[in-house]
Scaffold this motif. Structure first.
Motif, PDB file in Angstrom:
ATOM      1  N   UNK A  13     -37.812 -45.134 152.065  1.00 13.42           N
ATOM      2  CA  UNK A  13     -39.261 -45.249 152.192  1.00 13.42           C
ATOM      3  C   UNK A  13     -39.743 -46.047 150.988  1.00 13.42           C
ATOM      4  N   UNK A  14     -40.302 -47.203 151.217  1.00 10.93           N
ATOM      5  CA  UNK A  14     -40.641 -48.108 150.132  1.00 10.93           C
ATOM      6  C   UNK A  14     -41.790 -47.567 149.288  1.00 10.93           C
ATOM      7  N   UNK A  15     -41.920 -48.116 148.075  1.00  7.92           N
ATOM      8  CA  UNK A  15     -42.959 -47.642 147.156  1.00  7.92           C
ATOM      9  C   UNK A  15     -43.637 -48.820 146.484  1.00  7.92           C
ATOM     10  N   UNK A  16     -44.947 -48.688 146.264  1.00  4.18           N
ATOM     11  CA  UNK A  16     -45.730 -49.652 145.479  1.00  4.18           C
ATOM     12  C   UNK A  16     -46.069 -49.023 144.136  1.00  4.18           C
TER      13      UNK A  16
ATOM     14  N   UNK B  64     -48.767 -52.059 154.288  1.00  3.25           N
ATOM     15  CA  UNK B  64     -49.016 -50.684 153.877  1.00  3.25           C
ATOM     16  C   UNK B  64     -48.358 -49.696 154.835  1.00  3.25           C
ATOM     17  N   UNK B  65     -48.108 -50.132 156.064  1.00  2.19           N
ATOM     18  CA  UNK B  65     -47.446 -49.258 157.025  1.00  2.19           C
ATOM     19  C   UNK B  65     -45.978 -49.044 156.662  1.00  2.19           C
ATOM     20  N   UNK B  66     -45.427 -49.929 155.814  1.00  2.00           N
ATOM     21  CA  UNK B  66     -44.019 -49.830 155.438  1.00  2.00           C
ATOM     22  C   UNK B  66     -43.784 -48.874 154.276  1.00  2.00           C
ATOM     23  N   UNK B  67     -44.857 -48.397 153.646  1.00  2.00           N
ATOM     24  CA  UNK B  67     -44.761 -47.756 152.339  1.00  2.00           C
ATOM     25  C   UNK B  67     -44.909 -46.246 152.441  1.00  2.00           C
ATOM     26  N   UNK B  68     -44.065 -45.514 151.676  1.00  2.00           N
ATOM     27  CA  UNK B  68     -44.151 -44.064 151.646  1.00  2.00           C
ATOM     28  C   UNK B  68     -44.884 -43.520 150.439  1.00  2.00           C
ATOM     29  N   UNK B  69     -44.921 -44.296 149.334  1.00  2.00           N
ATOM     30  CA  UNK B  69     -45.545 -43.831 148.093  1.00  2.00           C
ATOM     31  C   UNK B  69     -46.282 -44.987 147.428  1.00  2.00           C
ATOM     32  N   UNK B  70     -47.494 -44.714 146.934  1.00  2.00           N
ATOM     33  CA  UNK B  70     -48.242 -45.684 146.135  1.00  2.00           C
ATOM     34  C   UNK B  70     -48.588 -45.014 144.811  1.00  2.00           C
ATOM     35  N   UNK B  71     -48.118 -45.600 143.716  1.00  2.00           N
ATOM     36  CA  UNK B  71     -48.425 -45.105 142.375  1.00  2.00           C
ATOM     37  C   UNK B  71     -49.427 -46.065 141.739  1.00  2.00           C
ATOM     38  N   UNK B  72     -50.571 -45.535 141.329  1.00  2.00           N
ATOM     39  CA  UNK B  72     -51.608 -46.352 140.696  1.00  2.00           C
ATOM     40  C   UNK B  72     -51.705 -45.941 139.235  1.00  2.00           C
TER      41      UNK B  72
ATOM     42  N   UNK C 208     -49.672 -43.156 152.899  1.00  2.00           N
ATOM     43  CA  UNK C 208     -48.598 -42.955 151.915  1.00  2.00           C
ATOM     44  C   UNK C 208     -49.043 -41.957 150.851  1.00  2.00           C
ATOM     45  N   UNK C 209     -48.077 -41.299 150.242  1.00  2.00           N
ATOM     46  CA  UNK C 209     -48.399 -40.402 149.137  1.00  2.00           C
ATOM     47  C   UNK C 209     -49.045 -41.208 148.011  1.00  2.00           C
ATOM     48  N   UNK C 210     -50.126 -40.686 147.442  1.00  2.00           N
ATOM     49  CA  UNK C 210     -50.851 -41.370 146.379  1.00  2.00           C
ATOM     50  C   UNK C 210     -50.687 -40.595 145.076  1.00  2.00           C
ATOM     51  N   UNK C 211     -50.166 -41.268 144.055  1.00  2.00           N
ATOM     52  CA  UNK C 211     -50.045 -40.696 142.709  1.00  2.00           C
ATOM     53  C   UNK C 211     -50.887 -41.561 141.778  1.00  2.00           C
ATOM     54  N   UNK C 212     -51.975 -41.009 141.257  1.00  2.00           N
ATOM     55  CA  UNK C 212     -52.875 -41.742 140.359  1.00  2.00           C
ATOM     56  C   UNK C 212     -52.675 -41.226 138.942  1.00  2.00           C
ATOM     57  N   UNK C 213     -52.358 -42.130 138.014  1.00  2.00           N
ATOM     58  CA  UNK C 213     -52.045 -41.769 136.636  1.00  2.00           C
ATOM     59  C   UNK C 213     -53.150 -42.245 135.706  1.00  2.00           C
ATOM     60  N   UNK C 214     -53.616 -41.355 134.855  1.00  2.00           N
ATOM     61  CA  UNK C 214     -54.752 -41.681 133.997  1.00  2.00           C
ATOM     62  C   UNK C 214     -54.531 -41.140 132.592  1.00  2.00           C
ATOM     63  N   UNK C 215     -55.059 -41.852 131.606  1.00  2.00           N
ATOM     64  CA  UNK C 215     -55.146 -41.295 130.264  1.00  2.00           C
ATOM     65  C   UNK C 215     -56.151 -40.146 130.289  1.00  2.00           C
ATOM     66  N   UNK C 216     -56.203 -39.376 129.217  1.00  2.00           N
ATOM     67  CA  UNK C 216     -57.117 -38.234 129.167  1.00  2.00           C
ATOM     68  C   UNK C 216     -58.554 -38.713 129.303  1.00  2.00           C
TER      69      UNK C 216
END
Length: 498
Positions: A228-231, A298-306, A338-346
């Motif tokens: 499952x591809x990832x961005x 986007x249909x090809x993707x399983x995970x998107x990390x921002x 796709x699963x969305x993982x959003x990463x942020x500073x405090x």
């Protein structure tokens, strides 16, 4: 049903009705025409069940259907109720579940999720309790684990080998061991308590160097190993290029194909269009333009990390990031999620960002490496705020070098002290000329051992003044970087960078 419910000998009772038993259909399960006291003749069957000490939670209002999502294998209400009962951080209080917080959490999550799908669903609460009510955290027992082993992985620990239960190969774990010898608490909590490796959406807010980027990598790699591809989305081309080098070196030996797209000639657009990749790194802007022009990717993707999601508040780049997140959110209405993982500073108040994204918020403020932020005074003392916010003054930590009556009178002895203690140092200067000049006068004053791996990696055909100055600095263990240099080479052994 009303008779059975009334016979339960409990002072306080919570009844949850989901799926076809909720909303307007829910009234049909009660015996039509049953006799009720005159005072309740106008009440609905659910009103008759509820009351003081008894609460009925239904999945919808009376005029709405209840929705299911195939990836959940449950109705929305049941899914979030099970999540809360198993000790979601948002409902725990001193190791127990607060029923009031549970009801609020489940209701909000159902409403938010249904809204994103464009299918309104509003759980309804009837009745009330007096006083506080708590439950213990519910855990799947041996019978459940035996019946559903794939849904009951063992909790991970700091030991990297514990990730094998999720399917990470031992060779990859050994490759990680050089840079991350163990999982930290942030990463453990993300996996065990926030469903990181179960496909749940997550917003992670944590300090720099807390390991949150690895949280995104874990989710992306698990999907990539299952084809499952990832961005991986980043705000700047330089960050994409740097991460591309790191991912290629680390993951390509395991058969994972790593590509990038930033709008430059070196982009791997043909491979992206044809799905010939496992991990693709992109800038926000490039992702937006590609998804609009070629929505199939986007249909090809399983995970998107921002990454760097705190930039949503930036005046110049925030609008682009908000557009990217809106694109991801709106595609859910057509079943692309796709699963969305959003990463942020405090950051302070998230203003409901995690609710808008249909995600849970993992917020940590502790730094694995303490940061003392302060000012070096003219007499060599250090004035700073400690971890409690109290002002402290120590020293003098250095003695001024009387050289040119400029900043280097303090920079040189300070860097000499820190490097002598075995620490790595980064010095930021305001202009390109100041960065180059600072590196050269530190190289001359400190005479550190040469950074030979970096020298060997420099292109031999670059005759520019900046490249020549960089070589001079590296011969004494110091590097500098500015926009006039096309690459940045900083081996981990390098003690000082400007």
């Amino acid at each position: 049903m009303g008779t059975w419910f009334g016979r339960i000998p409990a002072r306080r009772l919570l009844c949850v009705i989901d799926s076809c038993f909720s909303g307007g259909i829910g009234a049909k399960v009660f015996i039509p025409g049953a006799s009720v006291p005159p005072s309740q003749s106008s009440a609905t069957p659910l009103d008759q069940l509820s009351g003081e000490g008894r609460i009925v939670l239904t999945a919808t209002a009376t005029t709405e259907p209840a929705w299911e999502i195939s990836r959940f294998s449950h109705g929305l209400l049941t899914f979030y109720l099970l999540e809360a009962l198993q000790g979601a951080e948002e409902v725990r209080d001193a190791g127990k579940i607060s029923v009031y917080r549970l009801l609020d959490y489940v209701t909000r999550r159902v409403i938010d999720r249904a809204t994103q799908l464009g299918r309104p669903q509003h759980p309804t609460l009837r009745g009330h309790f007096e006083g506080e009510l708590t439950w213990p955290v519910f855990r799947p027992g041996p019978t459940y684990q035996a019946a559903f082993p794939d849904r009951s992985p063992k909790p991970v620990t700091a030991d990297l080998s514990s990730l094998e239960t999720y399917g990470f190969p031992s060779k990859l774990l050994r490759a990680w061991a050089g840079s991350i010898p163990a999982l930290n608490q942030l990463q453990i909590d993300a996996i065990n308590d926030f469903g990181l490796l179960r496909g749940d959406h997550l917003v992670v807010s944590a300090p720099t160097s807390s390991g949150k980027t690895m949280v995104g990598e874990l989710a992306a790699l698990l999907g990539a190993m299952d084809r499952k591809r990832a961005f991986f989305l980043l705000p700047l081309k330089a960050l994409v290029n740097d991460k591309h080098r790191h991912f290629t070196k680390t993951y390509q030996p395991f058969g994972l194909r790593v590509i990038r797209a930033t709008g430059e000639v070196a982009d791997d657009i043909p491979d992206l269009m044809r799905g010939r990749y496992d991990l693709c790194l992109m800038t926000y802007e490039k992702f937006a333009s590609l998804v609009i022009g070629c929505p199939h990717i986007l249909e090809q993707v399983g995970t998107v990390v921002v990454d760097e999601v705190q930039m949503i508040a930036d005046e110049s780049r925030g609008a682009n990031l908000e557009f990217v997140l809106t694109l991801l959110r709106m595609r859910r209405r057509v079943g692309i999620e796709p699963q969305l993982i959003a990463l942020s500073a405090v950051i302070g108040d998230t203003n409901g960002l995690e609710r808008w994204l249909g995600a849970r918020l993992l917020r940590r403020t502790e730094r694995p490496v303490p940061l003392d932020e302060g000012i070096l005074l003219a007499d060599g003392r250090f004035r700073f705020l400690d971890s409690s916010g109290a002002e402290q003054v120590t020293g003098p930590v250095i003695r001024r070098d009387y050289r040119k009556d400029s900043s280097q009178d303090w920079i040189i002895p300070l860097v000499r002290k820190l490097v002598g203690e075995g620490k790595q140092v980064i010095v930021f200067r305001e202009t390109k000329g100041e960065a180059r000049g600072c590196a050269l006068y530190l190289a001359e004053a400190l005479r550190l051992p040469p950074a030979q791996p970096a020298l060997d990696s420099l292109p031999a055909t670059d005759p520019s003044l900046a490249s020549t100055a960089l070589r001079d600095a590296l011969r004494h263990g110091i590097a500098f970087h500015s926009s006039v240099l096309s690459i940045l080479l900083l081996p981990t052994s390098l003690p000082l960078s400007i």
